[in-house]
Design an enzyme around this catalytic site. Sequence first.
Site, PDB file in Angstrom:
ATOM      1  CD  GLU A   1      -0.704  -9.630  18.030  1.00 23.12           C
ATOM      2  OE1 GLU A   1      -1.398  -9.740  19.052  1.00 23.12           O
ATOM      3  OE2 GLU A   1      -1.189  -9.444  16.891  1.00 23.12           O
TER       4      GLU A   1
ATOM      5  NE  ARG B   1      -2.833  -0.370   3.301  1.00 20.59           N
ATOM      6  CZ  ARG B   1      -2.838  -1.395   4.162  1.00 20.59           C
ATOM      7  NH1 ARG B   1      -3.321  -2.560   3.810  1.00 20.59           N
ATOM      8  NH2 ARG B   1      -2.358  -1.243   5.374  1.00 20.59           N
TER       9      ARG B   1
END
Lengths: 180, 180
Positions: A105, A68
Amino acid sequence: MSGAGTGTADIAELLRARIRDIPDYPQPGIVFKDITPLLADGPAFAATVAEMAVGHADVDKVAGIEARGFILAAPVAYALNAGFVPVRKQGKLPAATYAQSYALEYGTATLEVHTDAFAPGERVLIVDDVLATGGTAAATAELVRRCGATLDGIVVLLELDFLQGRAKLPELPVRALLTV
Amino acid sequence: MSGAGTGTADIAELLRARIRDIPDYPQPGIVFKDITPLLADGPAFAATVAEMAVGHADVDKVAGIEARGFILAAPVAYALNAGFVPVRKQGKLPAATYAQSYALEYGTATLEVHTDAFAPGERVLIVDDVLATGGTAAATAELVRRCGATLDGIVVLLELDFLQGRAKLPELPVRALLTV
């Protein structure tokens, strides 16, 4: 440097109106900020790109982070008559690369640039859509430095303030067009 | 329409000088056309984007195909003051999508757009880096049509003529800045 630039209040209003919330994406409990309605609006997209470029007329290259980030970084490079450098996920660039890993994460991910992407002494602006935990931005900054180039700063469309990404980017000017 | 536009001979020369061959990538026997040296040269990148936009001043939106296509399609949209629509790999878009599969050498892949990416009647230009077999371009054209929008054409930087991608794009103007 949040809030710097011309017409920033107008731009922030435009972004608020054109970024939509997608609840429970990509997983339950997460509200995803979808910028596609902003991109699809020609004048709003152009105003956003022009605002991101403000203050960086002297940069040699703009670095964009796959995928993006390319959508904003490439037109910012074009607006500045600067070169564009893709910072890609591992294994996507065809020539010799430098690689930099960062924490997710769970586990790690790796970004790469060609070793000849930046020349020593060049001034480089990093442009991305979102500043979240700062992991990808910090890895990109490290790749720019490893090529011997100088960082002009980081500009993002949207900063997720509660994730404290700026803490991973000390001594680097970070500008967000909108902070939530 | 190959060869249309202003300064095409100069642009083709520029592209030849700035696109490098990477032998045996991504696999032995393949010569990969690496456009990153072109992207990294600010004036050459700007001239390329401006040339891709020629003849499409009236388009409402420019569609770019993940990931390298974003790098050219987004600045072309900016140059035309048009909206930008990302055509993404399966599972990357957060809202409701249309999906279109296409054949790969082994198996299939799928591209998606948001169902509200294009409005009926809008004029859409597809921009990509390379026209090879035409599979991704044809799938993108089908997604644009499914939204009810009208195709203005396809512009690519580089056409690999021997793969005959145009045969998959009947009745659609295809322009390549450079054909090899």
